[in-house]
Scaffold this active site. Structure first.
Site, PDB file in Angstrom:
ATOM      1  N   GLY A 255      -5.320  -3.465  -0.084  1.00 13.24           N
ATOM      2  CA  GLY A 255      -5.972  -3.136   1.177  1.00 13.24           C
ATOM      3  C   GLY A 255      -6.292  -4.388   1.993  1.00 13.24           C
ATOM      4  O   GLY A 255      -6.142  -4.404   3.221  1.00 13.24           O
ATOM      5  N   ASP A 256      -6.723  -5.436   1.317  1.00 14.23           N
ATOM      6  CA  ASP A 256      -7.050  -6.690   2.020  1.00 14.23           C
ATOM      7  C   ASP A 256      -5.785  -7.297   2.624  1.00 14.23           C
ATOM      8  O   ASP A 256      -5.786  -7.784   3.760  1.00 14.23           O
ATOM      9  CB  ASP A 256      -7.689  -7.704   1.065  1.00 14.23           C
TER      10      ASP A 256
HETATM   11  P1  ATP Z   1      -7.283  -1.693  -2.884  1.00 13.78           P
HETATM   12  O1  ATP Z   1      -8.672  -1.139  -2.833  1.00 13.78           O
HETATM   13  O2  ATP Z   1      -6.644  -1.629  -4.241  1.00 13.78           O
HETATM   14  O3  ATP Z   1      -7.134  -3.034  -2.248  1.00 13.78           O
HETATM   15  P2  ATP Z   1      -6.766   0.259  -0.846  1.00 13.78           P
HETATM   16  O4  ATP Z   1      -7.122   1.603  -1.384  1.00 13.78           O
HETATM   17  O5  ATP Z   1      -7.691  -0.439   0.044  1.00 13.78           O
HETATM   18  O6  ATP Z   1      -6.368  -0.712  -2.051  1.00 13.78           O
HETATM   19  P3  ATP Z   1      -4.088   1.170  -0.416  1.00 13.78           P
HETATM   20  O7  ATP Z   1      -3.982   2.298   0.550  1.00 13.78           O
HETATM   21  O8  ATP Z   1      -3.967   1.485  -1.861  1.00 13.78           O
HETATM   22  O9  ATP Z   1      -5.401   0.339  -0.084  1.00 13.78           O
HETATM   23  O10 ATP Z   1      -2.971   0.088  -0.093  1.00 13.78           O
HETATM   24  C1  ATP Z   1      -2.929  -0.600   1.126  1.00 13.78           C
HETATM   25  C2  ATP Z   1      -1.512  -0.663   1.612  1.00 13.78           C
HETATM   26  O11 ATP Z   1      -0.708  -1.330   0.619  1.00 13.78           O
HETATM   27  C3  ATP Z   1      -0.875   0.698   1.819  1.00 13.78           C
HETATM   28  O12 ATP Z   1      -1.142   1.163   3.130  1.00 13.78           O
HETATM   29  C4  ATP Z   1       0.593   0.384   1.598  1.00 13.78           C
HETATM   30  O13 ATP Z   1       1.171  -0.118   2.777  1.00 13.78           O
HETATM   31  C5  ATP Z   1       0.557  -0.721   0.550  1.00 13.78           C
HETATM   32  N1  ATP Z   1       0.751  -0.118  -0.782  1.00 13.78           N
HETATM   33  C6  ATP Z   1      -0.185   0.415  -1.594  1.00 13.78           C
HETATM   34  N2  ATP Z   1       0.378   0.916  -2.719  1.00 13.78           N
HETATM   35  C7  ATP Z   1       1.701   0.694  -2.615  1.00 13.78           C
HETATM   36  C8  ATP Z   1       2.850   0.970  -3.444  1.00 13.78           C
HETATM   37  N3  ATP Z   1       2.719   1.585  -4.632  1.00 13.78           N
HETATM   38  N4  ATP Z   1       4.060   0.581  -3.001  1.00 13.78           N
HETATM   39  C9  ATP Z   1       4.208  -0.061  -1.817  1.00 13.78           C
HETATM   40  N5  ATP Z   1       3.180  -0.345  -0.995  1.00 13.78           N
HETATM   41  C10 ATP Z   1       1.951   0.027  -1.368  1.00 13.78           C
END
Ligand code: ATP
Length: 314
Positions: A255-256
């Site tokens: 996410g970051d």
């Molecule tokens: P975290 O809290 O683990 O940092 P988050 O929940 O804030 O994650 P996510 O939505 O899981 O954020 O991931 C952020 C972005 O990273 C997604 O919008 C996507 O573009 C990319 N991403 C996440 N998981 C994957 C994946 N399995 N394959 C490719 N890209 C991914």
């Protein structure tokens, strides 16, 4: 002036390759949502600055050296002689499951106060980035976060808020009571789908929250959808981007990285599609490499994942 100023708590993260109860070697790393964003931007060639408190001992020195080594300006950091740097343990419990433990209560980072941010904010920035973690750390950190958001927005500095809900620090109701008012100073709000209700009315559904945020001045709302990519609500309409097809080995920091990618695109003057593309590209780098930020790309590596199959050699 820096392109992006951010502030928050950075910690020392100790990572084990197996169950913590079995002991063995721990690797020492730098962790912190805001410092992840600062490093991601610096790697892409933007001027980024991080402010916050670290201990006056070796662990604080380690945090600052890591940041400086990545090209992040730490001139606004404060050394706290009374309190320790926060610690976290990341335990690879099984191949699919990482367990996290924190030792951050009463840390130097959590003692952040308004006075710590006066200098960095007076120096200005093109964007101020903050997260919903900082106001959960302590009363003084909450005041500092609100003050910074208010002061930046009054000075015409766009504020980017990543909701970043941490269930270990506060309840959803406590978070909403702080983050919903805080979001009214933000021109970019970033949230996962399940965090949207924390910046709106309790019980409101996603579209209603987005509409409310936009009414209160958030020009852009970014909704992260994990492996499904992301959606951007902007004055130019709603845009979506799929995730890049990569092998996920460590999702911490995705996410970051995503947020930093979007901000990088904005700083470069890209259109919404270009910003989203850079955001999902950084997210893909984060999930497909180990570490919270260590695998993030330099600018000349941005297209490295395009069109490569898993297992390719370049
Ligand atoms: P975290 O809290 O683990 O940092 P988050 O929940 O804030 O994650 P996510 O939505 O899981 O954020 O991931 C952020 C972005 O990273 C997604 O919008 C996507 O573009 C990319 N991403 C996440 N998981 C994957 C994946 N399995 N394959 C490719 N890209 C991914």
């Amino acid at each position: 002036i820096p392109d992006v100023l951010t502030f928050g708590e950075s910690m020392v993260s100790l990572r084990s390759a197996g169950p913590l109860a079995d002991g063995g070697a721990l690797g020492m790393h730098l962790a912190g949502a805001e410092s992840n964003v600062a490093i991601a931007l610096a790697r892409l060639g933007h001027r980024s600055a991080w402010a916050g408190r670290v201990s006056a001992d070796e662990l604080g020195e380690y945090v600052l050296r890591r940041l400086r080594g990545e090209g992040v300006d730490t001139g606004g950091a404060v050394r706290d002689a009374e309190r320790p740097t926060g610690l976290m343990f990341l335990e690879q419990r099984t191949a699919d499951l990482t367990r996290v433990q924190y030792r951050r209560a009463d840390s130097a980072g959590s003692a952040l106060a308004v006075d710590d941010l006066r200098g960095p904010l007076a120096a200005g920035a093109r964007v101020l980035h903050l997260t919903g973690i900082t106001p959960a750390l302590s009363e003084s950190a909450r005041q500092a976060t609100l003050w910074a958001a208010k002061t930046a927005s009054a000075a015409g500095i766009p504020v980017c808020l990543d909701v970043n809900y941490r269930a270990r620090l506060w309840s959803r109701d406590e978070a909403r009571a702080v983050l919903a008012p805080l979001s009214s100073y933000a021109s970019i709000v970033v949230a996962s789908e399940d965090e949207l209700d924390l910046v709106g009315d309790p019980g409101a559904d996603g579209p209603a929250v987005v509409a409310g945020l936009r009414d209160r001045g958030a020009g852009t709302v970014l909704v992260k959808l994990g492996a499904a990519g992301a959606r951007a609500y902007t004055p130019d309409g709603v845009h979506t981007a799929g995730a890049l097809a990569v092998t996920a080995v460590d999702t911490v920091g995705a996410g970051d990285a995503f947020t930093a990618g979007y901000l990088s695109g904005r700083l470069d003057g890209l259109d919404v599609a270009g910003c989203l593309r850079r955001a999902v590209t950084l997210g893909a780098f984060a999930v497909s490499s180990r570490g919270d930020w260590e695998g993030l790309p330099r600018r000349d590596e941005l297209s490295m994942l395009d069109g490569h199959e898993p297992g390719s050699t370049i």
